[in-house]
Design a protein around this motif. Structure first.
Motif, short mmCIF file in Angstrom:
data_model
loop_
_atom_site.label_atom_id
_atom_site.label_comp_id
_atom_site.label_asym_id
_atom_site.label_seq_id
_atom_site.Cartn_x
_atom_site.Cartn_y
_atom_site.Cartn_z
N LEU A 1 10.64 -15.42 -7.02
CA LEU A 1 9.54 -15.76 -7.95
C LEU A 1 10.09 -16.63 -9.07
O LEU A 1 11.10 -16.29 -9.69
CB LEU A 1 8.96 -14.46 -8.53
CG LEU A 1 7.86 -14.59 -9.59
CD1 LEU A 1 6.54 -15.06 -8.96
CD2 LEU A 1 7.62 -13.26 -10.31
N THR A 2 9.45 -17.76 -9.31
CA THR A 2 9.83 -18.61 -10.44
C THR A 2 8.70 -18.57 -11.46
O THR A 2 7.54 -18.83 -11.10
CB THR A 2 10.07 -20.06 -9.99
OG1 THR A 2 11.01 -20.04 -8.92
CG2 THR A 2 10.59 -20.93 -11.11
N ILE A 3 9.04 -18.22 -12.70
CA ILE A 3 7.98 -18.13 -13.72
C ILE A 3 8.35 -18.98 -14.94
O ILE A 3 9.52 -19.11 -15.29
CB ILE A 3 7.72 -16.67 -14.18
CG1 ILE A 3 9.00 -15.97 -14.67
CG2 ILE A 3 7.08 -15.86 -13.07
CD1 ILE A 3 8.78 -14.60 -15.28
N PRO A 4 7.34 -19.56 -15.58
CA PRO A 4 7.64 -20.26 -16.83
C PRO A 4 7.91 -19.24 -17.93
O PRO A 4 7.37 -18.13 -17.89
CB PRO A 4 6.34 -21.03 -17.11
CG PRO A 4 5.30 -20.36 -16.32
CD PRO A 4 5.94 -19.62 -15.20
N ARG B 1 6.94 -17.97 -20.67
CA ARG B 1 5.74 -17.98 -21.49
C ARG B 1 5.27 -16.55 -21.70
O ARG B 1 5.29 -15.75 -20.76
CB ARG B 1 4.67 -18.81 -20.75
CG ARG B 1 3.30 -18.85 -21.34
CD ARG B 1 3.24 -19.78 -22.54
NE ARG B 1 2.05 -19.47 -23.30
CZ ARG B 1 0.95 -20.21 -23.29
NH1 ARG B 1 0.90 -21.31 -22.59
NH2 ARG B 1 -0.10 -19.86 -24.00
N ARG B 2 4.91 -16.24 -22.92
CA ARG B 2 4.47 -14.89 -23.28
C ARG B 2 3.52 -14.30 -22.24
O ARG B 2 2.65 -15.01 -21.75
CB ARG B 2 3.77 -14.97 -24.65
CG ARG B 2 3.32 -13.68 -25.24
CD ARG B 2 2.80 -13.94 -26.66
NE ARG B 2 1.76 -14.97 -26.68
CZ ARG B 2 0.45 -14.71 -26.56
NH1 ARG B 2 0.03 -13.49 -26.40
NH2 ARG B 2 -0.43 -15.69 -26.61
N VAL B 3 3.68 -13.08 -21.91
CA VAL B 3 2.95 -12.26 -20.93
C VAL B 3 3.15 -12.60 -19.45
O VAL B 3 2.82 -11.81 -18.59
CB VAL B 3 1.40 -12.13 -21.19
CG1 VAL B 3 1.10 -11.59 -22.55
CG2 VAL B 3 0.65 -13.42 -20.91
N VAL B 4 3.74 -13.78 -19.17
CA VAL B 4 3.93 -14.13 -17.75
C VAL B 4 5.01 -13.23 -17.11
O VAL B 4 5.06 -13.08 -15.89
CB VAL B 4 4.25 -15.64 -17.59
CG1 VAL B 4 4.44 -16.02 -16.13
CG2 VAL B 4 3.11 -16.45 -18.17
N LEU C 1 4.84 -10.30 -16.95
CA LEU C 1 4.12 -9.22 -16.25
C LEU C 1 3.98 -9.51 -14.74
O LEU C 1 3.85 -8.59 -13.95
CB LEU C 1 2.73 -9.01 -16.87
CG LEU C 1 2.74 -8.40 -18.27
CD1 LEU C 1 1.31 -8.26 -18.80
CD2 LEU C 1 3.43 -7.04 -18.30
N THR C 2 4.02 -10.78 -14.35
CA THR C 2 3.99 -11.09 -12.90
C THR C 2 5.27 -10.57 -12.24
O THR C 2 5.23 -10.05 -11.13
CB THR C 2 3.82 -12.59 -12.61
OG1 THR C 2 4.87 -13.30 -13.25
CG2 THR C 2 2.49 -13.13 -13.08
N GLN D 1 5.05 -6.79 -12.05
CA GLN D 1 4.16 -6.40 -10.93
C GLN D 1 4.87 -6.55 -9.59
O GLN D 1 4.77 -5.70 -8.71
CB GLN D 1 2.88 -7.26 -10.97
CG GLN D 1 1.97 -7.08 -9.79
CD GLN D 1 1.19 -5.77 -9.82
OE1 GLN D 1 1.74 -4.71 -10.06
NE2 GLN D 1 -0.07 -5.84 -9.54
N ASP E 1 14.82 -26.00 -18.97
CA ASP E 1 13.62 -26.09 -18.11
C ASP E 1 12.61 -24.97 -18.38
O ASP E 1 11.52 -24.97 -17.82
CB ASP E 1 14.01 -26.15 -16.62
CG ASP E 1 14.60 -24.86 -16.07
OD1 ASP E 1 14.73 -23.88 -16.85
OD2 ASP E 1 14.92 -24.81 -14.87
N GLN E 2 12.98 -24.02 -19.24
CA GLN E 2 12.07 -22.94 -19.62
C GLN E 2 11.49 -22.19 -18.42
O GLN E 2 10.30 -21.88 -18.36
CB GLN E 2 10.94 -23.48 -20.51
CG GLN E 2 11.39 -23.82 -21.92
CD GLN E 2 11.77 -22.54 -22.71
OE1 GLN E 2 10.92 -21.71 -23.00
NE2 GLN E 2 13.05 -22.39 -23.02
N LYS E 3 12.36 -21.94 -17.44
CA LYS E 3 11.95 -21.18 -16.27
C LYS E 3 12.93 -20.05 -16.00
O LYS E 3 14.13 -20.20 -16.23
CB LYS E 3 11.94 -22.08 -15.02
CG LYS E 3 10.77 -23.03 -14.97
CD LYS E 3 10.84 -23.89 -13.72
CE LYS E 3 9.78 -24.95 -13.77
NZ LYS E 3 9.98 -25.99 -12.76
#
Lengths: 92, 144, 114
Positions: free
Chosen positions: A12-15, A17-20, A22-23, A26, A64-66
């Protein structure tokens, strides 16, 4: 990216960013539930995932903020690798 | 809380393995809930992701046995792009596959519903397919 | 990965209720089909499937539900569903299941309408 994924490995790659985060929580939760970890273990896994993601978001200074979350599912254990392209925290 | 708009997308890669479609659906569900989609819309997004993933698992004949799901979150919509590196298909292949099945009640056919369900539940739907693989894209907009 | 699921069966006078919990995919569908077949062989031809605790159903799971409808039709039986979400009901109607099986809000209504 697809070619690097082994059987029973989820990526899983996520930015950052606040609350992300949670992915990722999950993701950790559904995989650990399906592997029949008990409630206490699942909560510990969720909390660990949450904290490591937030840590990367807050402190990595990644260009890259990821954040990349790799989950490796084995018969009786679950491994997570949380990677960012930020600065070396040992030398911070 | 205002809706999240992601500068970069969330990307998930799953192996074509039992119940992995649930991991993809639940990731979509978190993003939909964070963006204040209602319960029914969130369920529709999950079902569309599940159907598209199992379609790829069953029919893509992909050698790498992976599916890549990109979730693009905008102010009032969620877009999913689901890609496999399989052999691809044409609309004729899909039609023939459905037509070959013999059913007791022709209108209650058992299989071949995945993409039709997705198309019905989503606001926009598109398939790009070639011999190098297939990408199914769909968009769900928030109800006004 | 293994999806956790459960089926509770309640055989009553003249009918039986099968209550599922968990993701209705091929695995839960096949288990449900086996349990329905056992009930049909015992002479139960009026069945209710309660999906209240099943939040997600995929089209493979639904295809197995169609097989249960067909098995009951051979014995002039009836299958009624209850506990469906709005999206599940929409999908069932799209797949023409509503023409061959009943869809009701709860067990009471499903049993009353055999």
């Amino acid at each position: 990216m697809g070619n690097s994924v082994l059987k029973n490995q989820v990526c899983l790659t996520i930015p950052m960013r606040r609350v992300v985060e949670l992915t990722a929580v999950q993701l950790a939760s559904i995989i650990s539930e399906s592997m029949s970890f008990n409630d206490e273990q699942i909560e510990a896994i969720q909390l660990g995932m949450l904290e490591f993601c937030i840590n990367a978001f807050e402190h990595s200074r990644s260009s890259d903020q990821k954040a990349v979350i790799e989950s490796v599912i084995r018969t009786n254990e679950l491994e997570f690798r949380i990677t960012d392209k930020g600065i070396d925290i040992i030398r911070m | 809380m205002e809706n999240i708009v992601l500068k970069d997308q969330v990307c998930l890669t799953i192996p074509m393995d039992r119940d992995m479609e649930l991991v993809a659906a639940k990731t979509g569900s978190v993003l939909a809930e964070l963006n204040h989609f209602n319960e029914e819309q969130t369920e529709e997004i999950q079902l569309a992701i599940i159907e598209t993933c199992i379609n790829a698992f069953e029919h893509s004949q992909s050698e790498d046995r992976t599916v890549i799901i990109k979730y693009i979150v905008k102010a009032d919509e969620l877009e999913c792009k689901i890609t496999d590196h399989g052999v691809g298909f044409t609309p004729e292949d899909q039609h023939n596959s459905i037509a070959r099945r013999q059913e007791i009640h022709s209108e209650m056919r058992k299989r071949g519903w995945g993409l039709e369900i997705t198309k019905t539940l989503m606001d926009e739907f598109d398939i790009e397919s070639s011999e190098n693989g297939t990408t199914v894209s769909f968009i769900k907009r928030m109800a006004s | 990965m293994a999806n956790k699921f459960d089926i509770q069966i309640r055989a009553e006078q003249g009918y039986a209720i099968l209550e599922t919990a968990g993701y209705l995919n091929d695995a839960l569908g096949e288990q449900l089909s086996k349990e329905a077949q056992k009930l049909i062989e015992k002479g139960y031809t009026q069945l209710v499937i309660n999906l209240d605790k099943t939040a997600l159903i995929n089209s493979i799971g639904i295809s197995i539900l169609i097989e249960i409808i067909e098995a009951l039709e051979e014995r002039s039986g009836t299958l009624n569903f209850c506990g469906l979400s709005a999206t599940q009901e929409r999908t069932f109607r799209m797949m023409a299941i509503a023409k061959y099986a009943g869809i009701f809000p709860d067990e009471k209504a499903a049993v009353a309408n055999f």
